[in-house]
Design an enzyme around this catalytic site. Structure first.
Site, short mmCIF file in Angstrom:
data_model
loop_
_atom_site.label_atom_id
_atom_site.label_comp_id
_atom_site.label_asym_id
_atom_site.label_seq_id
_atom_site.Cartn_x
_atom_site.Cartn_y
_atom_site.Cartn_z
CD GLU A 263 9.78 2.12 5.69
OE1 GLU A 263 9.26 1.69 5.17
OE2 GLU A 263 10.71 2.36 5.29
CB CYS A 297 6.90 2.98 2.17
SG CYS A 297 7.73 4.30 2.88
CD GLU A 398 3.83 -1.15 -0.80
OE1 GLU A 398 4.13 -2.21 -0.55
OE2 GLU A 398 3.72 -0.06 -0.35
#
Ligand code: ADP
Length: 495
Positions: A263, A297, A398
């Site tokens: 993940e 996330c 990110e």
């Protein structure tokens, strides 16, 4: 609500912590420890053992022994009973656990407390699954009388390596499927926030989880984490964290071809059409990126707004950004806490600089706080950039901080193309009142979860995970069980 400012957490009365291996609280074999500090003021919280590959060896041995030992003979209803007791203990201790998470990683207490129903519910949901693990029978085309069926069996020893952005969350997500399927676990918390997993492990023992079934090994990624990922007697790795580390873990797992689930990160698009309820959509877009100071996330960091409502949405998001209270997580009035570490803060401010250099326009935020109340913590103001091009670093990479890029679009096809033009595929948000458009986008967006007229919704009954560089495998939902089970085919000729 109890005001916890200024109080010492009961778990921290003894600041030298031990880790859990085979049911015993132990020091690292090397005797070394490392410090964990409160990101809101830099104060020392505790010292935890610095486990290395030798400690990994003994933790994996303990997990293997438990897997082959009494745990294997626990009936499903017995595992279920332990899990329900564990869930009750989590529920009873939730405020204390949330407070520990807040101290160690910085998120506001309102945020850490707020996941109680979901996470206690997730443990109960998986307790239910413990008695609902089914194989299948097959209607084969063989001659003669053949009984052919599948059995589902636990994969064995699982290593979980978790990040710092939600240790309590990760601890529940990683232990529930292990217990439901009858596997055993060696969990390595992140070095920036190792405390809550240790406390949750105490509750697991109190609930009756046998020694060795859950082991918590504190240590650094490049030593303890890497040793776990490469260990020949670990059957599966479940990892949550950055893409680069996920790729290291896949490489390290090749030696014994471990089962792996990942993940990883995201750069989630949040798309606002001009027929949406602008107030709700703008608020969701703001909270979608600023919640947990952007250290989520699924943070919706690419906000695409249809041109007719672009300026109004920017204005509304900026109003929200500037009115959010940025302060220590232990203050019940704080909306946003500090970033987890000085390193993370420097990284986020580096992205702000890159955006300015590349010509984006700063609408609000973009700085850390240096007033006396916050100068020792890693506080960054909620930040909004406009005039962002899709190829700028802030629109592609990110950030893991409270930084939104708001970009106009004109047509559905255009925005689908731009939203999907990313190496990531974790979440996606859409705001529209047009049902046909909602269904079309639900199918066309490349993401593990699509939220329409809502954002970041999660429930134990629903799977969560990504596509592309956001990883593979699913957490939560019945789909997660298969990540922890092997399927065995059984053939019985009986004529
Ligand atoms: P971040 O950079 O945000 O800390 P990471 O992905 O590096 O994210 O960290 C997530 C988890 O992975 C942490 O528990 C960390 O200790 C661990 N980790 C870091 N590097 C490695 C590695 N090479 N092998 C295994 N685990 C690692």
């Amino acid at each position: 609500m109890m005001d916890i400012r200024g109080q010492t957490h009961p778990f921290l009365h003894a600041p030298d912590k031990r880790m859990l291996i085979g049911g015993d609280w132990v020091d690292a074999l090397s005797g070394r420890r490392f410090e964990t500090r409160n990101p809101a003021d830099g104060s020392l919280l505790a010292r935890v053992p610095e486990g290395d590959q030798h400690d990994v060896d003994r933790a994996v041995r303990a997990a293997r022994a438990a897997f082959e030992g009494p745990w294997r003979r626990f009936r499903p209803d017995e595992r279920q009973a332990v899990m329900l007791k564990f869930a009750d203990l989590l529920d009873a201790h939730w405020d204390e656990l949330a407070w520990l998470d807040t101290l160690d990683m910085g998120a506001p207490i309102r945020h850490t407390r707020g996941s109680r129903r979901h996470l206690v519910g997730l443990m109960r949901f998986f307790a239910g699954q413990a008695t609902a693990l089914y194989g299948q029978t097959a209607s084969t085309s063989m001659n003669g009388d053949m009984f052919a069926a599948t059995l589902k069996e636990p994969v064995g020893v699982v290593a979980s390596i978790i990040p710092w952005n939600g240790p309590l969350w990760a601890m529940v997500f990683k232990t529930a499927p292990v217990l439901a399927t009858g596997c055993t676990l060696v969990l390595k918390p992140a070095e920036d926030a190792p405390l809550t997993p240790l406390r949750v492990a105490e509750l697991a023992l109190e609930a009756g989880v046998p020694p060795g079934v859950i082991n918590v090994l504190t240590g650094f990624g490049r030593t303890a984490g890497a040793a776990l990922a490469a260990h020949p007697d670990v059957d599966k790795v479940s990892f949550t964290g950055s893409v680069a580390t996920g790729q290291d873990i896949v490489r390290a797992s090749a030696g014994n071809l471990k089962k792996v689930s990942l993940e990883l990160g995201g750069k989630s698009p949040h798309i606002l059409f001009d027929d949406a309820d602008i107030g709700q959509a703008a608020a969701a877009a703001a909270y979608g990126v600023f919640a947990n100071a952007g250290q989520i996330c699924t943070a919706g960091t690419r906000v695409y707004v249809q041109r007719a409502i672009h300026d109004e949405v920017v204005e509304r998001m900026a109003d929200i950004a500037t009115s959010l209270r940025v302060g220590p997580g232990c203050d019940p009035d704080s909306d946003i806490g500090p970033l987890v570490s000085a390193r993370q803060m420097e990284r986020v401010l580096g992205y702000v600089d890159s955006a300015l250099e590349q010509g984006a326009r700063l609408t609000c935020g973009g700085h850390r706080y240096q007033d006396p109340e916050r100068d020792k913590g890693h506080f960054v103001a909620p930040t909004i950039f406009t005039d962002v091009r899709d190829d700028m670093r802030i629109a592609c990479e990110e950030i893991f901080g409270p930084v939104a890029s708001v970009m106009p679009f004109d047509t559905l096809d255009e925005v689908v193309g731009r939203a999907n033009d990313s190496p990531f595929g974790l979440g996606a948000g859409v705001w529209t009142r047009d049902l046909g458009r909602a269904h079309a986008l639900a199918r066309r967006l490349h993401a593990g979860s699509v939220w329409i007229n809502c954002y970041n919704q999660m429930d134990p009954s629903m799977p969560f995970g990504g596509v592309k560089l956001s990883g593979y495998g699913r957490e939560s939902g019945v789909q997660q069980l298969d990540e922890y089970l092997h399927v065995k085919g059984v053939w019985i000729q009986h004529d």
